[in-house]
Scaffold this motif. Structure first.
Motif, PDB file in Angstrom:
ATOM      1  N   THR A 133      41.825  33.189  44.425  1.00 28.02           N
ATOM      2  CA  THR A 133      41.442  32.462  43.212  1.00 28.02           C
ATOM      3  C   THR A 133      40.001  32.742  42.799  1.00 28.02           C
ATOM      4  O   THR A 133      39.699  32.775  41.605  1.00 28.02           O
ATOM      5  CB  THR A 133      41.633  30.947  43.401  1.00 28.02           C
ATOM      6  OG1 THR A 133      40.960  30.532  44.601  1.00 28.02           O
ATOM      7  CG2 THR A 133      43.110  30.603  43.509  1.00 28.02           C
ATOM      8  N   TYR A 134      39.108  32.937  43.769  1.00 25.32           N
ATOM      9  CA  TYR A 134      37.706  33.254  43.484  1.00 25.32           C
ATOM     10  C   TYR A 134      37.226  34.347  44.433  1.00 25.32           C
ATOM     11  O   TYR A 134      37.646  34.385  45.594  1.00 25.32           O
ATOM     12  CB  TYR A 134      36.811  32.014  43.640  1.00 25.32           C
ATOM     13  CG  TYR A 134      37.016  30.974  42.562  1.00 25.32           C
ATOM     14  CD1 TYR A 134      36.244  30.982  41.408  1.00 25.32           C
ATOM     15  CD2 TYR A 134      37.994  29.994  42.705  1.00 25.32           C
ATOM     16  CE1 TYR A 134      36.448  30.032  40.405  1.00 25.32           C
ATOM     17  CE2 TYR A 134      38.208  29.041  41.714  1.00 25.32           C
ATOM     18  CZ  TYR A 134      37.427  29.069  40.572  1.00 25.32           C
ATOM     19  OH  TYR A 134      37.631  28.138  39.580  1.00 25.32           O
ATOM     20  N   THR A 162      30.341  32.562  42.502  1.00 25.65           N
ATOM     21  CA  THR A 162      31.695  33.085  42.725  1.00 25.65           C
ATOM     22  C   THR A 162      32.307  33.426  41.375  1.00 25.65           C
ATOM     23  O   THR A 162      31.926  32.864  40.346  1.00 25.65           O
ATOM     24  CB  THR A 162      32.594  32.072  43.458  1.00 25.65           C
ATOM     25  OG1 THR A 162      32.696  30.880  42.675  1.00 25.65           O
ATOM     26  CG2 THR A 162      32.040  31.735  44.842  1.00 25.65           C
ATOM     27  N   THR A 163      33.259  34.353  41.395  1.00 25.94           N
ATOM     28  CA  THR A 163      33.893  34.842  40.168  1.00 25.94           C
ATOM     29  C   THR A 163      35.400  34.601  40.246  1.00 25.94           C
ATOM     30  O   THR A 163      36.033  35.006  41.231  1.00 25.94           O
ATOM     31  CB  THR A 163      33.633  36.356  40.002  1.00 25.94           C
ATOM     32  OG1 THR A 163      32.221  36.579  39.893  1.00 25.94           O
ATOM     33  CG2 THR A 163      34.329  36.903  38.769  1.00 25.94           C
ATOM     34  N   PRO A 164      35.988  33.950  39.247  1.00 25.03           N
ATOM     35  CA  PRO A 164      37.440  33.774  39.271  1.00 25.03           C
ATOM     36  C   PRO A 164      38.158  35.125  39.360  1.00 25.03           C
ATOM     37  O   PRO A 164      37.811  36.071  38.650  1.00 25.03           O
ATOM     38  CB  PRO A 164      37.733  33.090  37.920  1.00 25.03           C
ATOM     39  CG  PRO A 164      36.464  32.359  37.589  1.00 25.03           C
ATOM     40  CD  PRO A 164      35.370  33.261  38.080  1.00 25.03           C
ATOM     41  N   SER A 165      39.148  35.206  40.234  1.00 23.84           N
ATOM     42  CA  SER A 165      39.908  36.459  40.422  1.00 23.84           C
ATOM     43  C   SER A 165      41.005  36.547  39.369  1.00 23.84           C
ATOM     44  O   SER A 165      42.198  36.556  39.670  1.00 23.84           O
ATOM     45  CB  SER A 165      40.510  36.499  41.832  1.00 23.84           C
ATOM     46  OG  SER A 165      39.501  36.381  42.811  1.00 23.84           O
ATOM     47  N   MET A 215      46.076  35.307  40.655  1.00 23.70           N
ATOM     48  CA  MET A 215      46.756  35.186  41.947  1.00 23.70           C
ATOM     49  C   MET A 215      47.350  36.524  42.414  1.00 23.70           C
ATOM     50  O   MET A 215      48.333  36.561  43.152  1.00 23.70           O
ATOM     51  CB  MET A 215      47.871  34.137  41.874  1.00 23.70           C
ATOM     52  CG  MET A 215      47.406  32.751  41.468  1.00 23.70           C
ATOM     53  SD  MET A 215      46.371  31.950  42.705  1.00 23.70           S
ATOM     54  CE  MET A 215      47.553  31.651  44.007  1.00 23.70           C
ATOM     55  N   VAL A 216      46.754  37.636  41.984  1.00 27.37           N
ATOM     56  CA  VAL A 216      47.342  38.943  42.294  1.00 27.37           C
ATOM     57  C   VAL A 216      47.282  39.256  43.790  1.00 27.37           C
ATOM     58  O   VAL A 216      48.078  40.044  44.300  1.00 27.37           O
ATOM     59  CB  VAL A 216      46.645  40.056  41.474  1.00 27.37           C
ATOM     60  CG1 VAL A 216      45.222  40.293  41.963  1.00 27.37           C
ATOM     61  CG2 VAL A 216      47.443  41.344  41.507  1.00 27.37           C
ATOM     62  N   LYS A 217      46.358  38.618  44.504  1.00 32.79           N
ATOM     63  CA  LYS A 217      46.228  38.876  45.938  1.00 32.79           C
ATOM     64  C   LYS A 217      47.520  38.550  46.688  1.00 32.79           C
ATOM     65  O   LYS A 217      47.830  39.175  47.702  1.00 32.79           O
ATOM     66  CB  LYS A 217      45.059  38.060  46.501  1.00 32.79           C
ATOM     67  CG  LYS A 217      44.777  38.276  47.982  1.00 32.79           C
ATOM     68  CD  LYS A 217      43.510  37.539  48.372  1.00 32.79           C
ATOM     69  CE  LYS A 217      43.228  37.615  49.858  1.00 32.79           C
ATOM     70  NZ  LYS A 217      41.971  36.915  50.202  1.00 32.79           N
ATOM     71  N   ARG A 218      48.270  37.580  46.175  1.00 30.94           N
ATOM     72  CA  ARG A 218      49.532  37.219  46.829  1.00 30.94           C
ATOM     73  C   ARG A 218      50.569  38.332  46.715  1.00 30.94           C
ATOM     74  O   ARG A 218      51.589  38.302  47.393  1.00 30.94           O
ATOM     75  CB  ARG A 218      50.075  35.923  46.233  1.00 30.94           C
ATOM     76  CG  ARG A 218      49.337  34.688  46.708  1.00 30.94           C
ATOM     77  CD  ARG A 218      50.060  33.425  46.329  1.00 30.94           C
ATOM     78  NE  ARG A 218      49.516  32.263  47.029  1.00 30.94           N
ATOM     79  CZ  ARG A 218      49.949  31.030  46.866  1.00 30.94           C
ATOM     80  NH1 ARG A 218      50.951  30.787  46.024  1.00 30.94           N
ATOM     81  NH2 ARG A 218      49.419  30.025  47.541  1.00 30.94           N
ATOM     82  N   HIS A 219      50.334  39.296  45.836  1.00 31.15           N
ATOM     83  CA  HIS A 219      51.293  40.389  45.646  1.00 31.15           C
ATOM     84  C   HIS A 219      50.811  41.698  46.271  1.00 31.15           C
ATOM     85  O   HIS A 219      51.483  42.720  46.126  1.00 31.15           O
ATOM     86  CB  HIS A 219      51.542  40.597  44.148  1.00 31.15           C
ATOM     87  CG  HIS A 219      52.091  39.386  43.456  1.00 31.15           C
ATOM     88  ND1 HIS A 219      53.368  38.919  43.683  1.00 31.15           N
ATOM     89  CD2 HIS A 219      51.524  38.529  42.570  1.00 31.15           C
ATOM     90  CE1 HIS A 219      53.576  37.832  42.950  1.00 31.15           C
ATOM     91  NE2 HIS A 219      52.481  37.574  42.272  1.00 31.15           N
ATOM     92  N   MET A 220      49.668  41.665  46.955  1.00 30.55           N
ATOM     93  CA  MET A 220      49.172  42.889  47.585  1.00 30.55           C
ATOM     94  C   MET A 220      50.204  43.404  48.594  1.00 30.55           C
ATOM     95  O   MET A 220      50.731  42.642  49.409  1.00 30.55           O
ATOM     96  CB  MET A 220      47.843  42.622  48.290  1.00 30.55           C
ATOM     97  CG  MET A 220      46.717  42.278  47.343  1.00 30.55           C
ATOM     98  SD  MET A 220      46.244  43.651  46.272  1.00 30.55           S
ATOM     99  CE  MET A 220      44.924  44.367  47.250  1.00 30.55           C
ATOM    100  N   GLY A 221      50.501  44.689  48.514  1.00 31.32           N
ATOM    101  CA  GLY A 221      51.453  45.284  49.448  1.00 31.32           C
ATOM    102  C   GLY A 221      52.893  45.186  49.017  1.00 31.32           C
ATOM    103  O   GLY A 221      53.781  45.671  49.716  1.00 31.32           O
ATOM    104  N   GLU A 222      53.178  44.555  47.853  1.00 27.26           N
ATOM    105  CA  GLU A 222      54.551  44.466  47.358  1.00 27.26           C
ATOM    106  C   GLU A 222      54.818  45.655  46.445  1.00 27.26           C
ATOM    107  O   GLU A 222      54.274  45.744  45.344  1.00 27.26           O
ATOM    108  CB  GLU A 222      54.756  43.158  46.584  1.00 27.26           C
ATOM    109  CG  GLU A 222      54.674  41.912  47.457  1.00 27.26           C
ATOM    110  CD  GLU A 222      54.920  40.640  46.658  1.00 27.26           C
ATOM    111  OE1 GLU A 222      55.435  40.725  45.525  1.00 27.26           O
ATOM    112  OE2 GLU A 222      54.572  39.560  47.169  1.00 27.26           O
ATOM    113  N   SER A 223      55.667  46.562  46.901  1.00 24.43           N
ATOM    114  CA  SER A 223      55.894  47.811  46.170  1.00 24.43           C
ATOM    115  C   SER A 223      56.542  47.593  44.812  1.00 24.43           C
ATOM    116  O   SER A 223      56.335  48.370  43.883  1.00 24.43           O
ATOM    117  CB  SER A 223      56.764  48.758  47.006  1.00 24.43           C
ATOM    118  OG  SER A 223      58.012  48.143  47.308  1.00 24.43           O
TER     119      SER A 223
END
Length: 536
Positions: A17-18, A41-44, A73-81
């Motif tokens: 989120t940040y 901090t910077t919002p992601s 919230m893109v971090k939750r999708h890291m590694g999802e092809s």
């Protein structure tokens, strides 16, 4: 400003989120660099505007009015092809979107410091698997960085804490961020920071607390208006509720009650939300963190760790009063809120500073003894030579010798958050199994070699299928418990008999990346490669 003679390795907390960026100044102090807007901090959050990308607060504020062009919230999708964000007919991967966030942090830091951001250490949740770590590394590469290492967020926080608190102790790092949760047992002893056990869930964080409030607010609007419409069916209303839910959550950290205005379909309702109601709505989420904590404590106990000096609360979501209240009632361990928003970035910066200084000292020692830096084993070098090298590096870089010694002598040892093995055939059951070489909670870096055997005479190839899993057993009989993260074909020489031995070696590096070697000893035929993950 950092010393111009020192290679500055920046620490980046790439948050769900940040996000936050830090460096070590000329006084050997970790400092967070504010962004262009003056925030620490910077919002992601990324907004697409034609060919332009807007990152941070402005993008977050645009989520309500222009939801289809904003991704968060893109971090939750890291590694999802298979995950993509589509805008104007073009698809963007999580790595690409994360690289925009990283570039925003770097660009603002460059403007603030007047020096380029090139070398970085990027943090990730301790419970990230191979695909997510590889994706995080790739995001840094796409952003134009030289990514020195990927380091676990709780470990980074422990580095920061350990540099400030030198007494020997065992700490439990409870890291509840905006989108991820980690629980890690860490021993700090004599300058060594050793991870004992780790666990968590990279799909559990403050955003889940917000979601519970969003659903509640929508239900209250329907109850008050008597309407059959669902506010969550409107993308614009839903985005507005997400923002209001987050604001309400933070209001309840200081107040026992807050009012939330919910507007939809021309009707506005003022919803009263008490802290007690908020705690009730989110109790199941908090209990999940408690269960992870108990499991990790049990795993640490199996490794001889039974006493704890402190629970360190890291991550912005630990500011919620319910967290400290629940942990205090469950565990008889002192709590310490430790710089929840910035500790991870600062710790990553200190770790990066260590990497840069260690490299300089290695080269200085090599120069003194007349050898190549790559061949020097510092453990075999006389202490007086190392001390001369430390003094020389401190003098050349304008640093205090005591600071150089302290950070050079600090060591960081991590553990594997998952197990890694290959698919093998069990002749006793005539079934394929996962044969784990590296087990979850094994200390890294580590190298493990196991010998397997061919099934048939004159077998021409052996497929080495690498599996990642969450099991702590050497043999996993349910293949569905694992995920394939890579494979390779080892070509064999002709006319080999059945049961020819095949040696498989896994090297798990300290940044969580895996290297595999397969070898047939008789002919010395071999294949070795870094795992290129299926999902990354």
């Amino acid at each position: 400003m950092s010393n111009p003679h020192t290679t500055t390795v920046f620490g980046i907390d790439l948050g769900t989120t940040y996000s936050c960026i830090a460096y070590v100044d000329e006084y050997s102090k970790a400092v967070v660099i504010p962004n262009y807007e003056g925030d620490r901090t910077t919002p992601s959050v990324v907004q697409f505007e034609g060919d332009n990308r807007v990152v941070g607060k402005e993008a977050k504020n645009s989520a309500v009015s222009d939801a289809d062009s904003v991704v968060e919230m893109v971090k939750r999708h890291m590694g999802e092809s298979g995950w993509r964000f589509e805008y104007n007919g073009k698809e963007y991967t999580p790595e690409e979107i994360s690289s925009y966030i990283l570039r925003k942090l770097a660009s603002d830091a460059e403007q603030h410091l007047g020096q380029p951001v090139k070398d970085v250490v990027i943090t990730c949740p301790a419970y990230f698997g191979m695909a997510q770590r590889e994706a995080t590394m790739q995001a840094g590469v796409i952003a134009g960085f030289n990514v020195r290492e990927i380091i676990n967020e709780p470990t980074a926080a422990a580095v920061m804490y350990g540099m400030q608190n030198e007494q020997d102790q065992v700490v439990l790092v409870y890291d509840l961020g905006g989108g991820t949760f980690d629980i890690t047992v860490i021993e700090i002893k004599g300058g060594e920071i050793t991870v004992i056990a780790t666990g968590g869930d990279h799909h559990l964080g403050g955003r889940n607390w917000d979601e519970a409030v969003v659903v509640y607010l929508a239900e209250q609007w329907k109850a008050e208006t008597g309407s059959f419409e669902d506010p969550l069916d409107s993308r614009e209303t839903e985005q507005d509720l997400w923002g209001r839910a987050e604001q309400a959550k933070w209001s309840l950290t200081a107040r026992s009650e807050t009012k939330v205005n919910v507007s939809h379909a021309g009707q506005r309702v003022s919803v009263s939300l008490t802290r007690d109601k908020f705690n009730e709505l989110t109790a199941n989420l908090l209990e999940r963190t408690i269960e992870f904590t108990k499991t990790t404590i049990d795993e640490a106990k199996a490794r001889g760790c039974t006493q704890y000096n402190q629970i360190l609360l890291v991550g912005g979501s630990t500011k919620m009063p319910q967290v400290t209240e629940r942990l205090s009632s469950e565990f008889s361990i002192p709590l310490k809120v430790f710089d929840p928003d910035e500790a991870v970035a600062k710790g990553a910066a200190l770790y990066g500073h260590k990497l840069a200084l260690d490299e300089k000292i290695q080269h200085k020692v090599a120069e003194m003894v007349g050898h190549s830096p790559n061949t020097i084993d510092l453990s075999a070098v006389p202490q007086q030579v190392i001390e001369r090298a430390q003094a020389s590096v401190a003098d050349e870089n304008g640093l205090k010798l005591s600071s150089v010694k302290k950070i050079n002598q600090m060591s960081v040892r991590n553990v594997a958050s998952h197990s890694f093995g290959i698919i093998a055939f069990d002749s006793r059951t005539d079934q394929e199994v996962i044969a784990n070489l590296v087990l979850k909670q094994d200390v890294v870096p580590t190298t493990r070699t196991e010998t397997f055997f061919t099934l048939e005479a004159d077998q021409q190839t052996v497929e080495l299928k690498v599996m990642e899993n969450d099991m702590a057993e050497k043999t996993v009989r349910d293949l569905s418990m694992g995920q394939e993260i890579g494979n390779a074909i080892l070509n064999l020489q002709p006319r080999l008999p059945a049961n020819t031995p095949i040696e498989v070696t896994f090297e798990l590096h300290r940044d969580g990346r895996l290297h595999m070697t397969g070898r047939e000893p008789r002919s010395n035929a071999s294949i070795d490669f870094d795992i290129q993950t299926v999902n990354g």
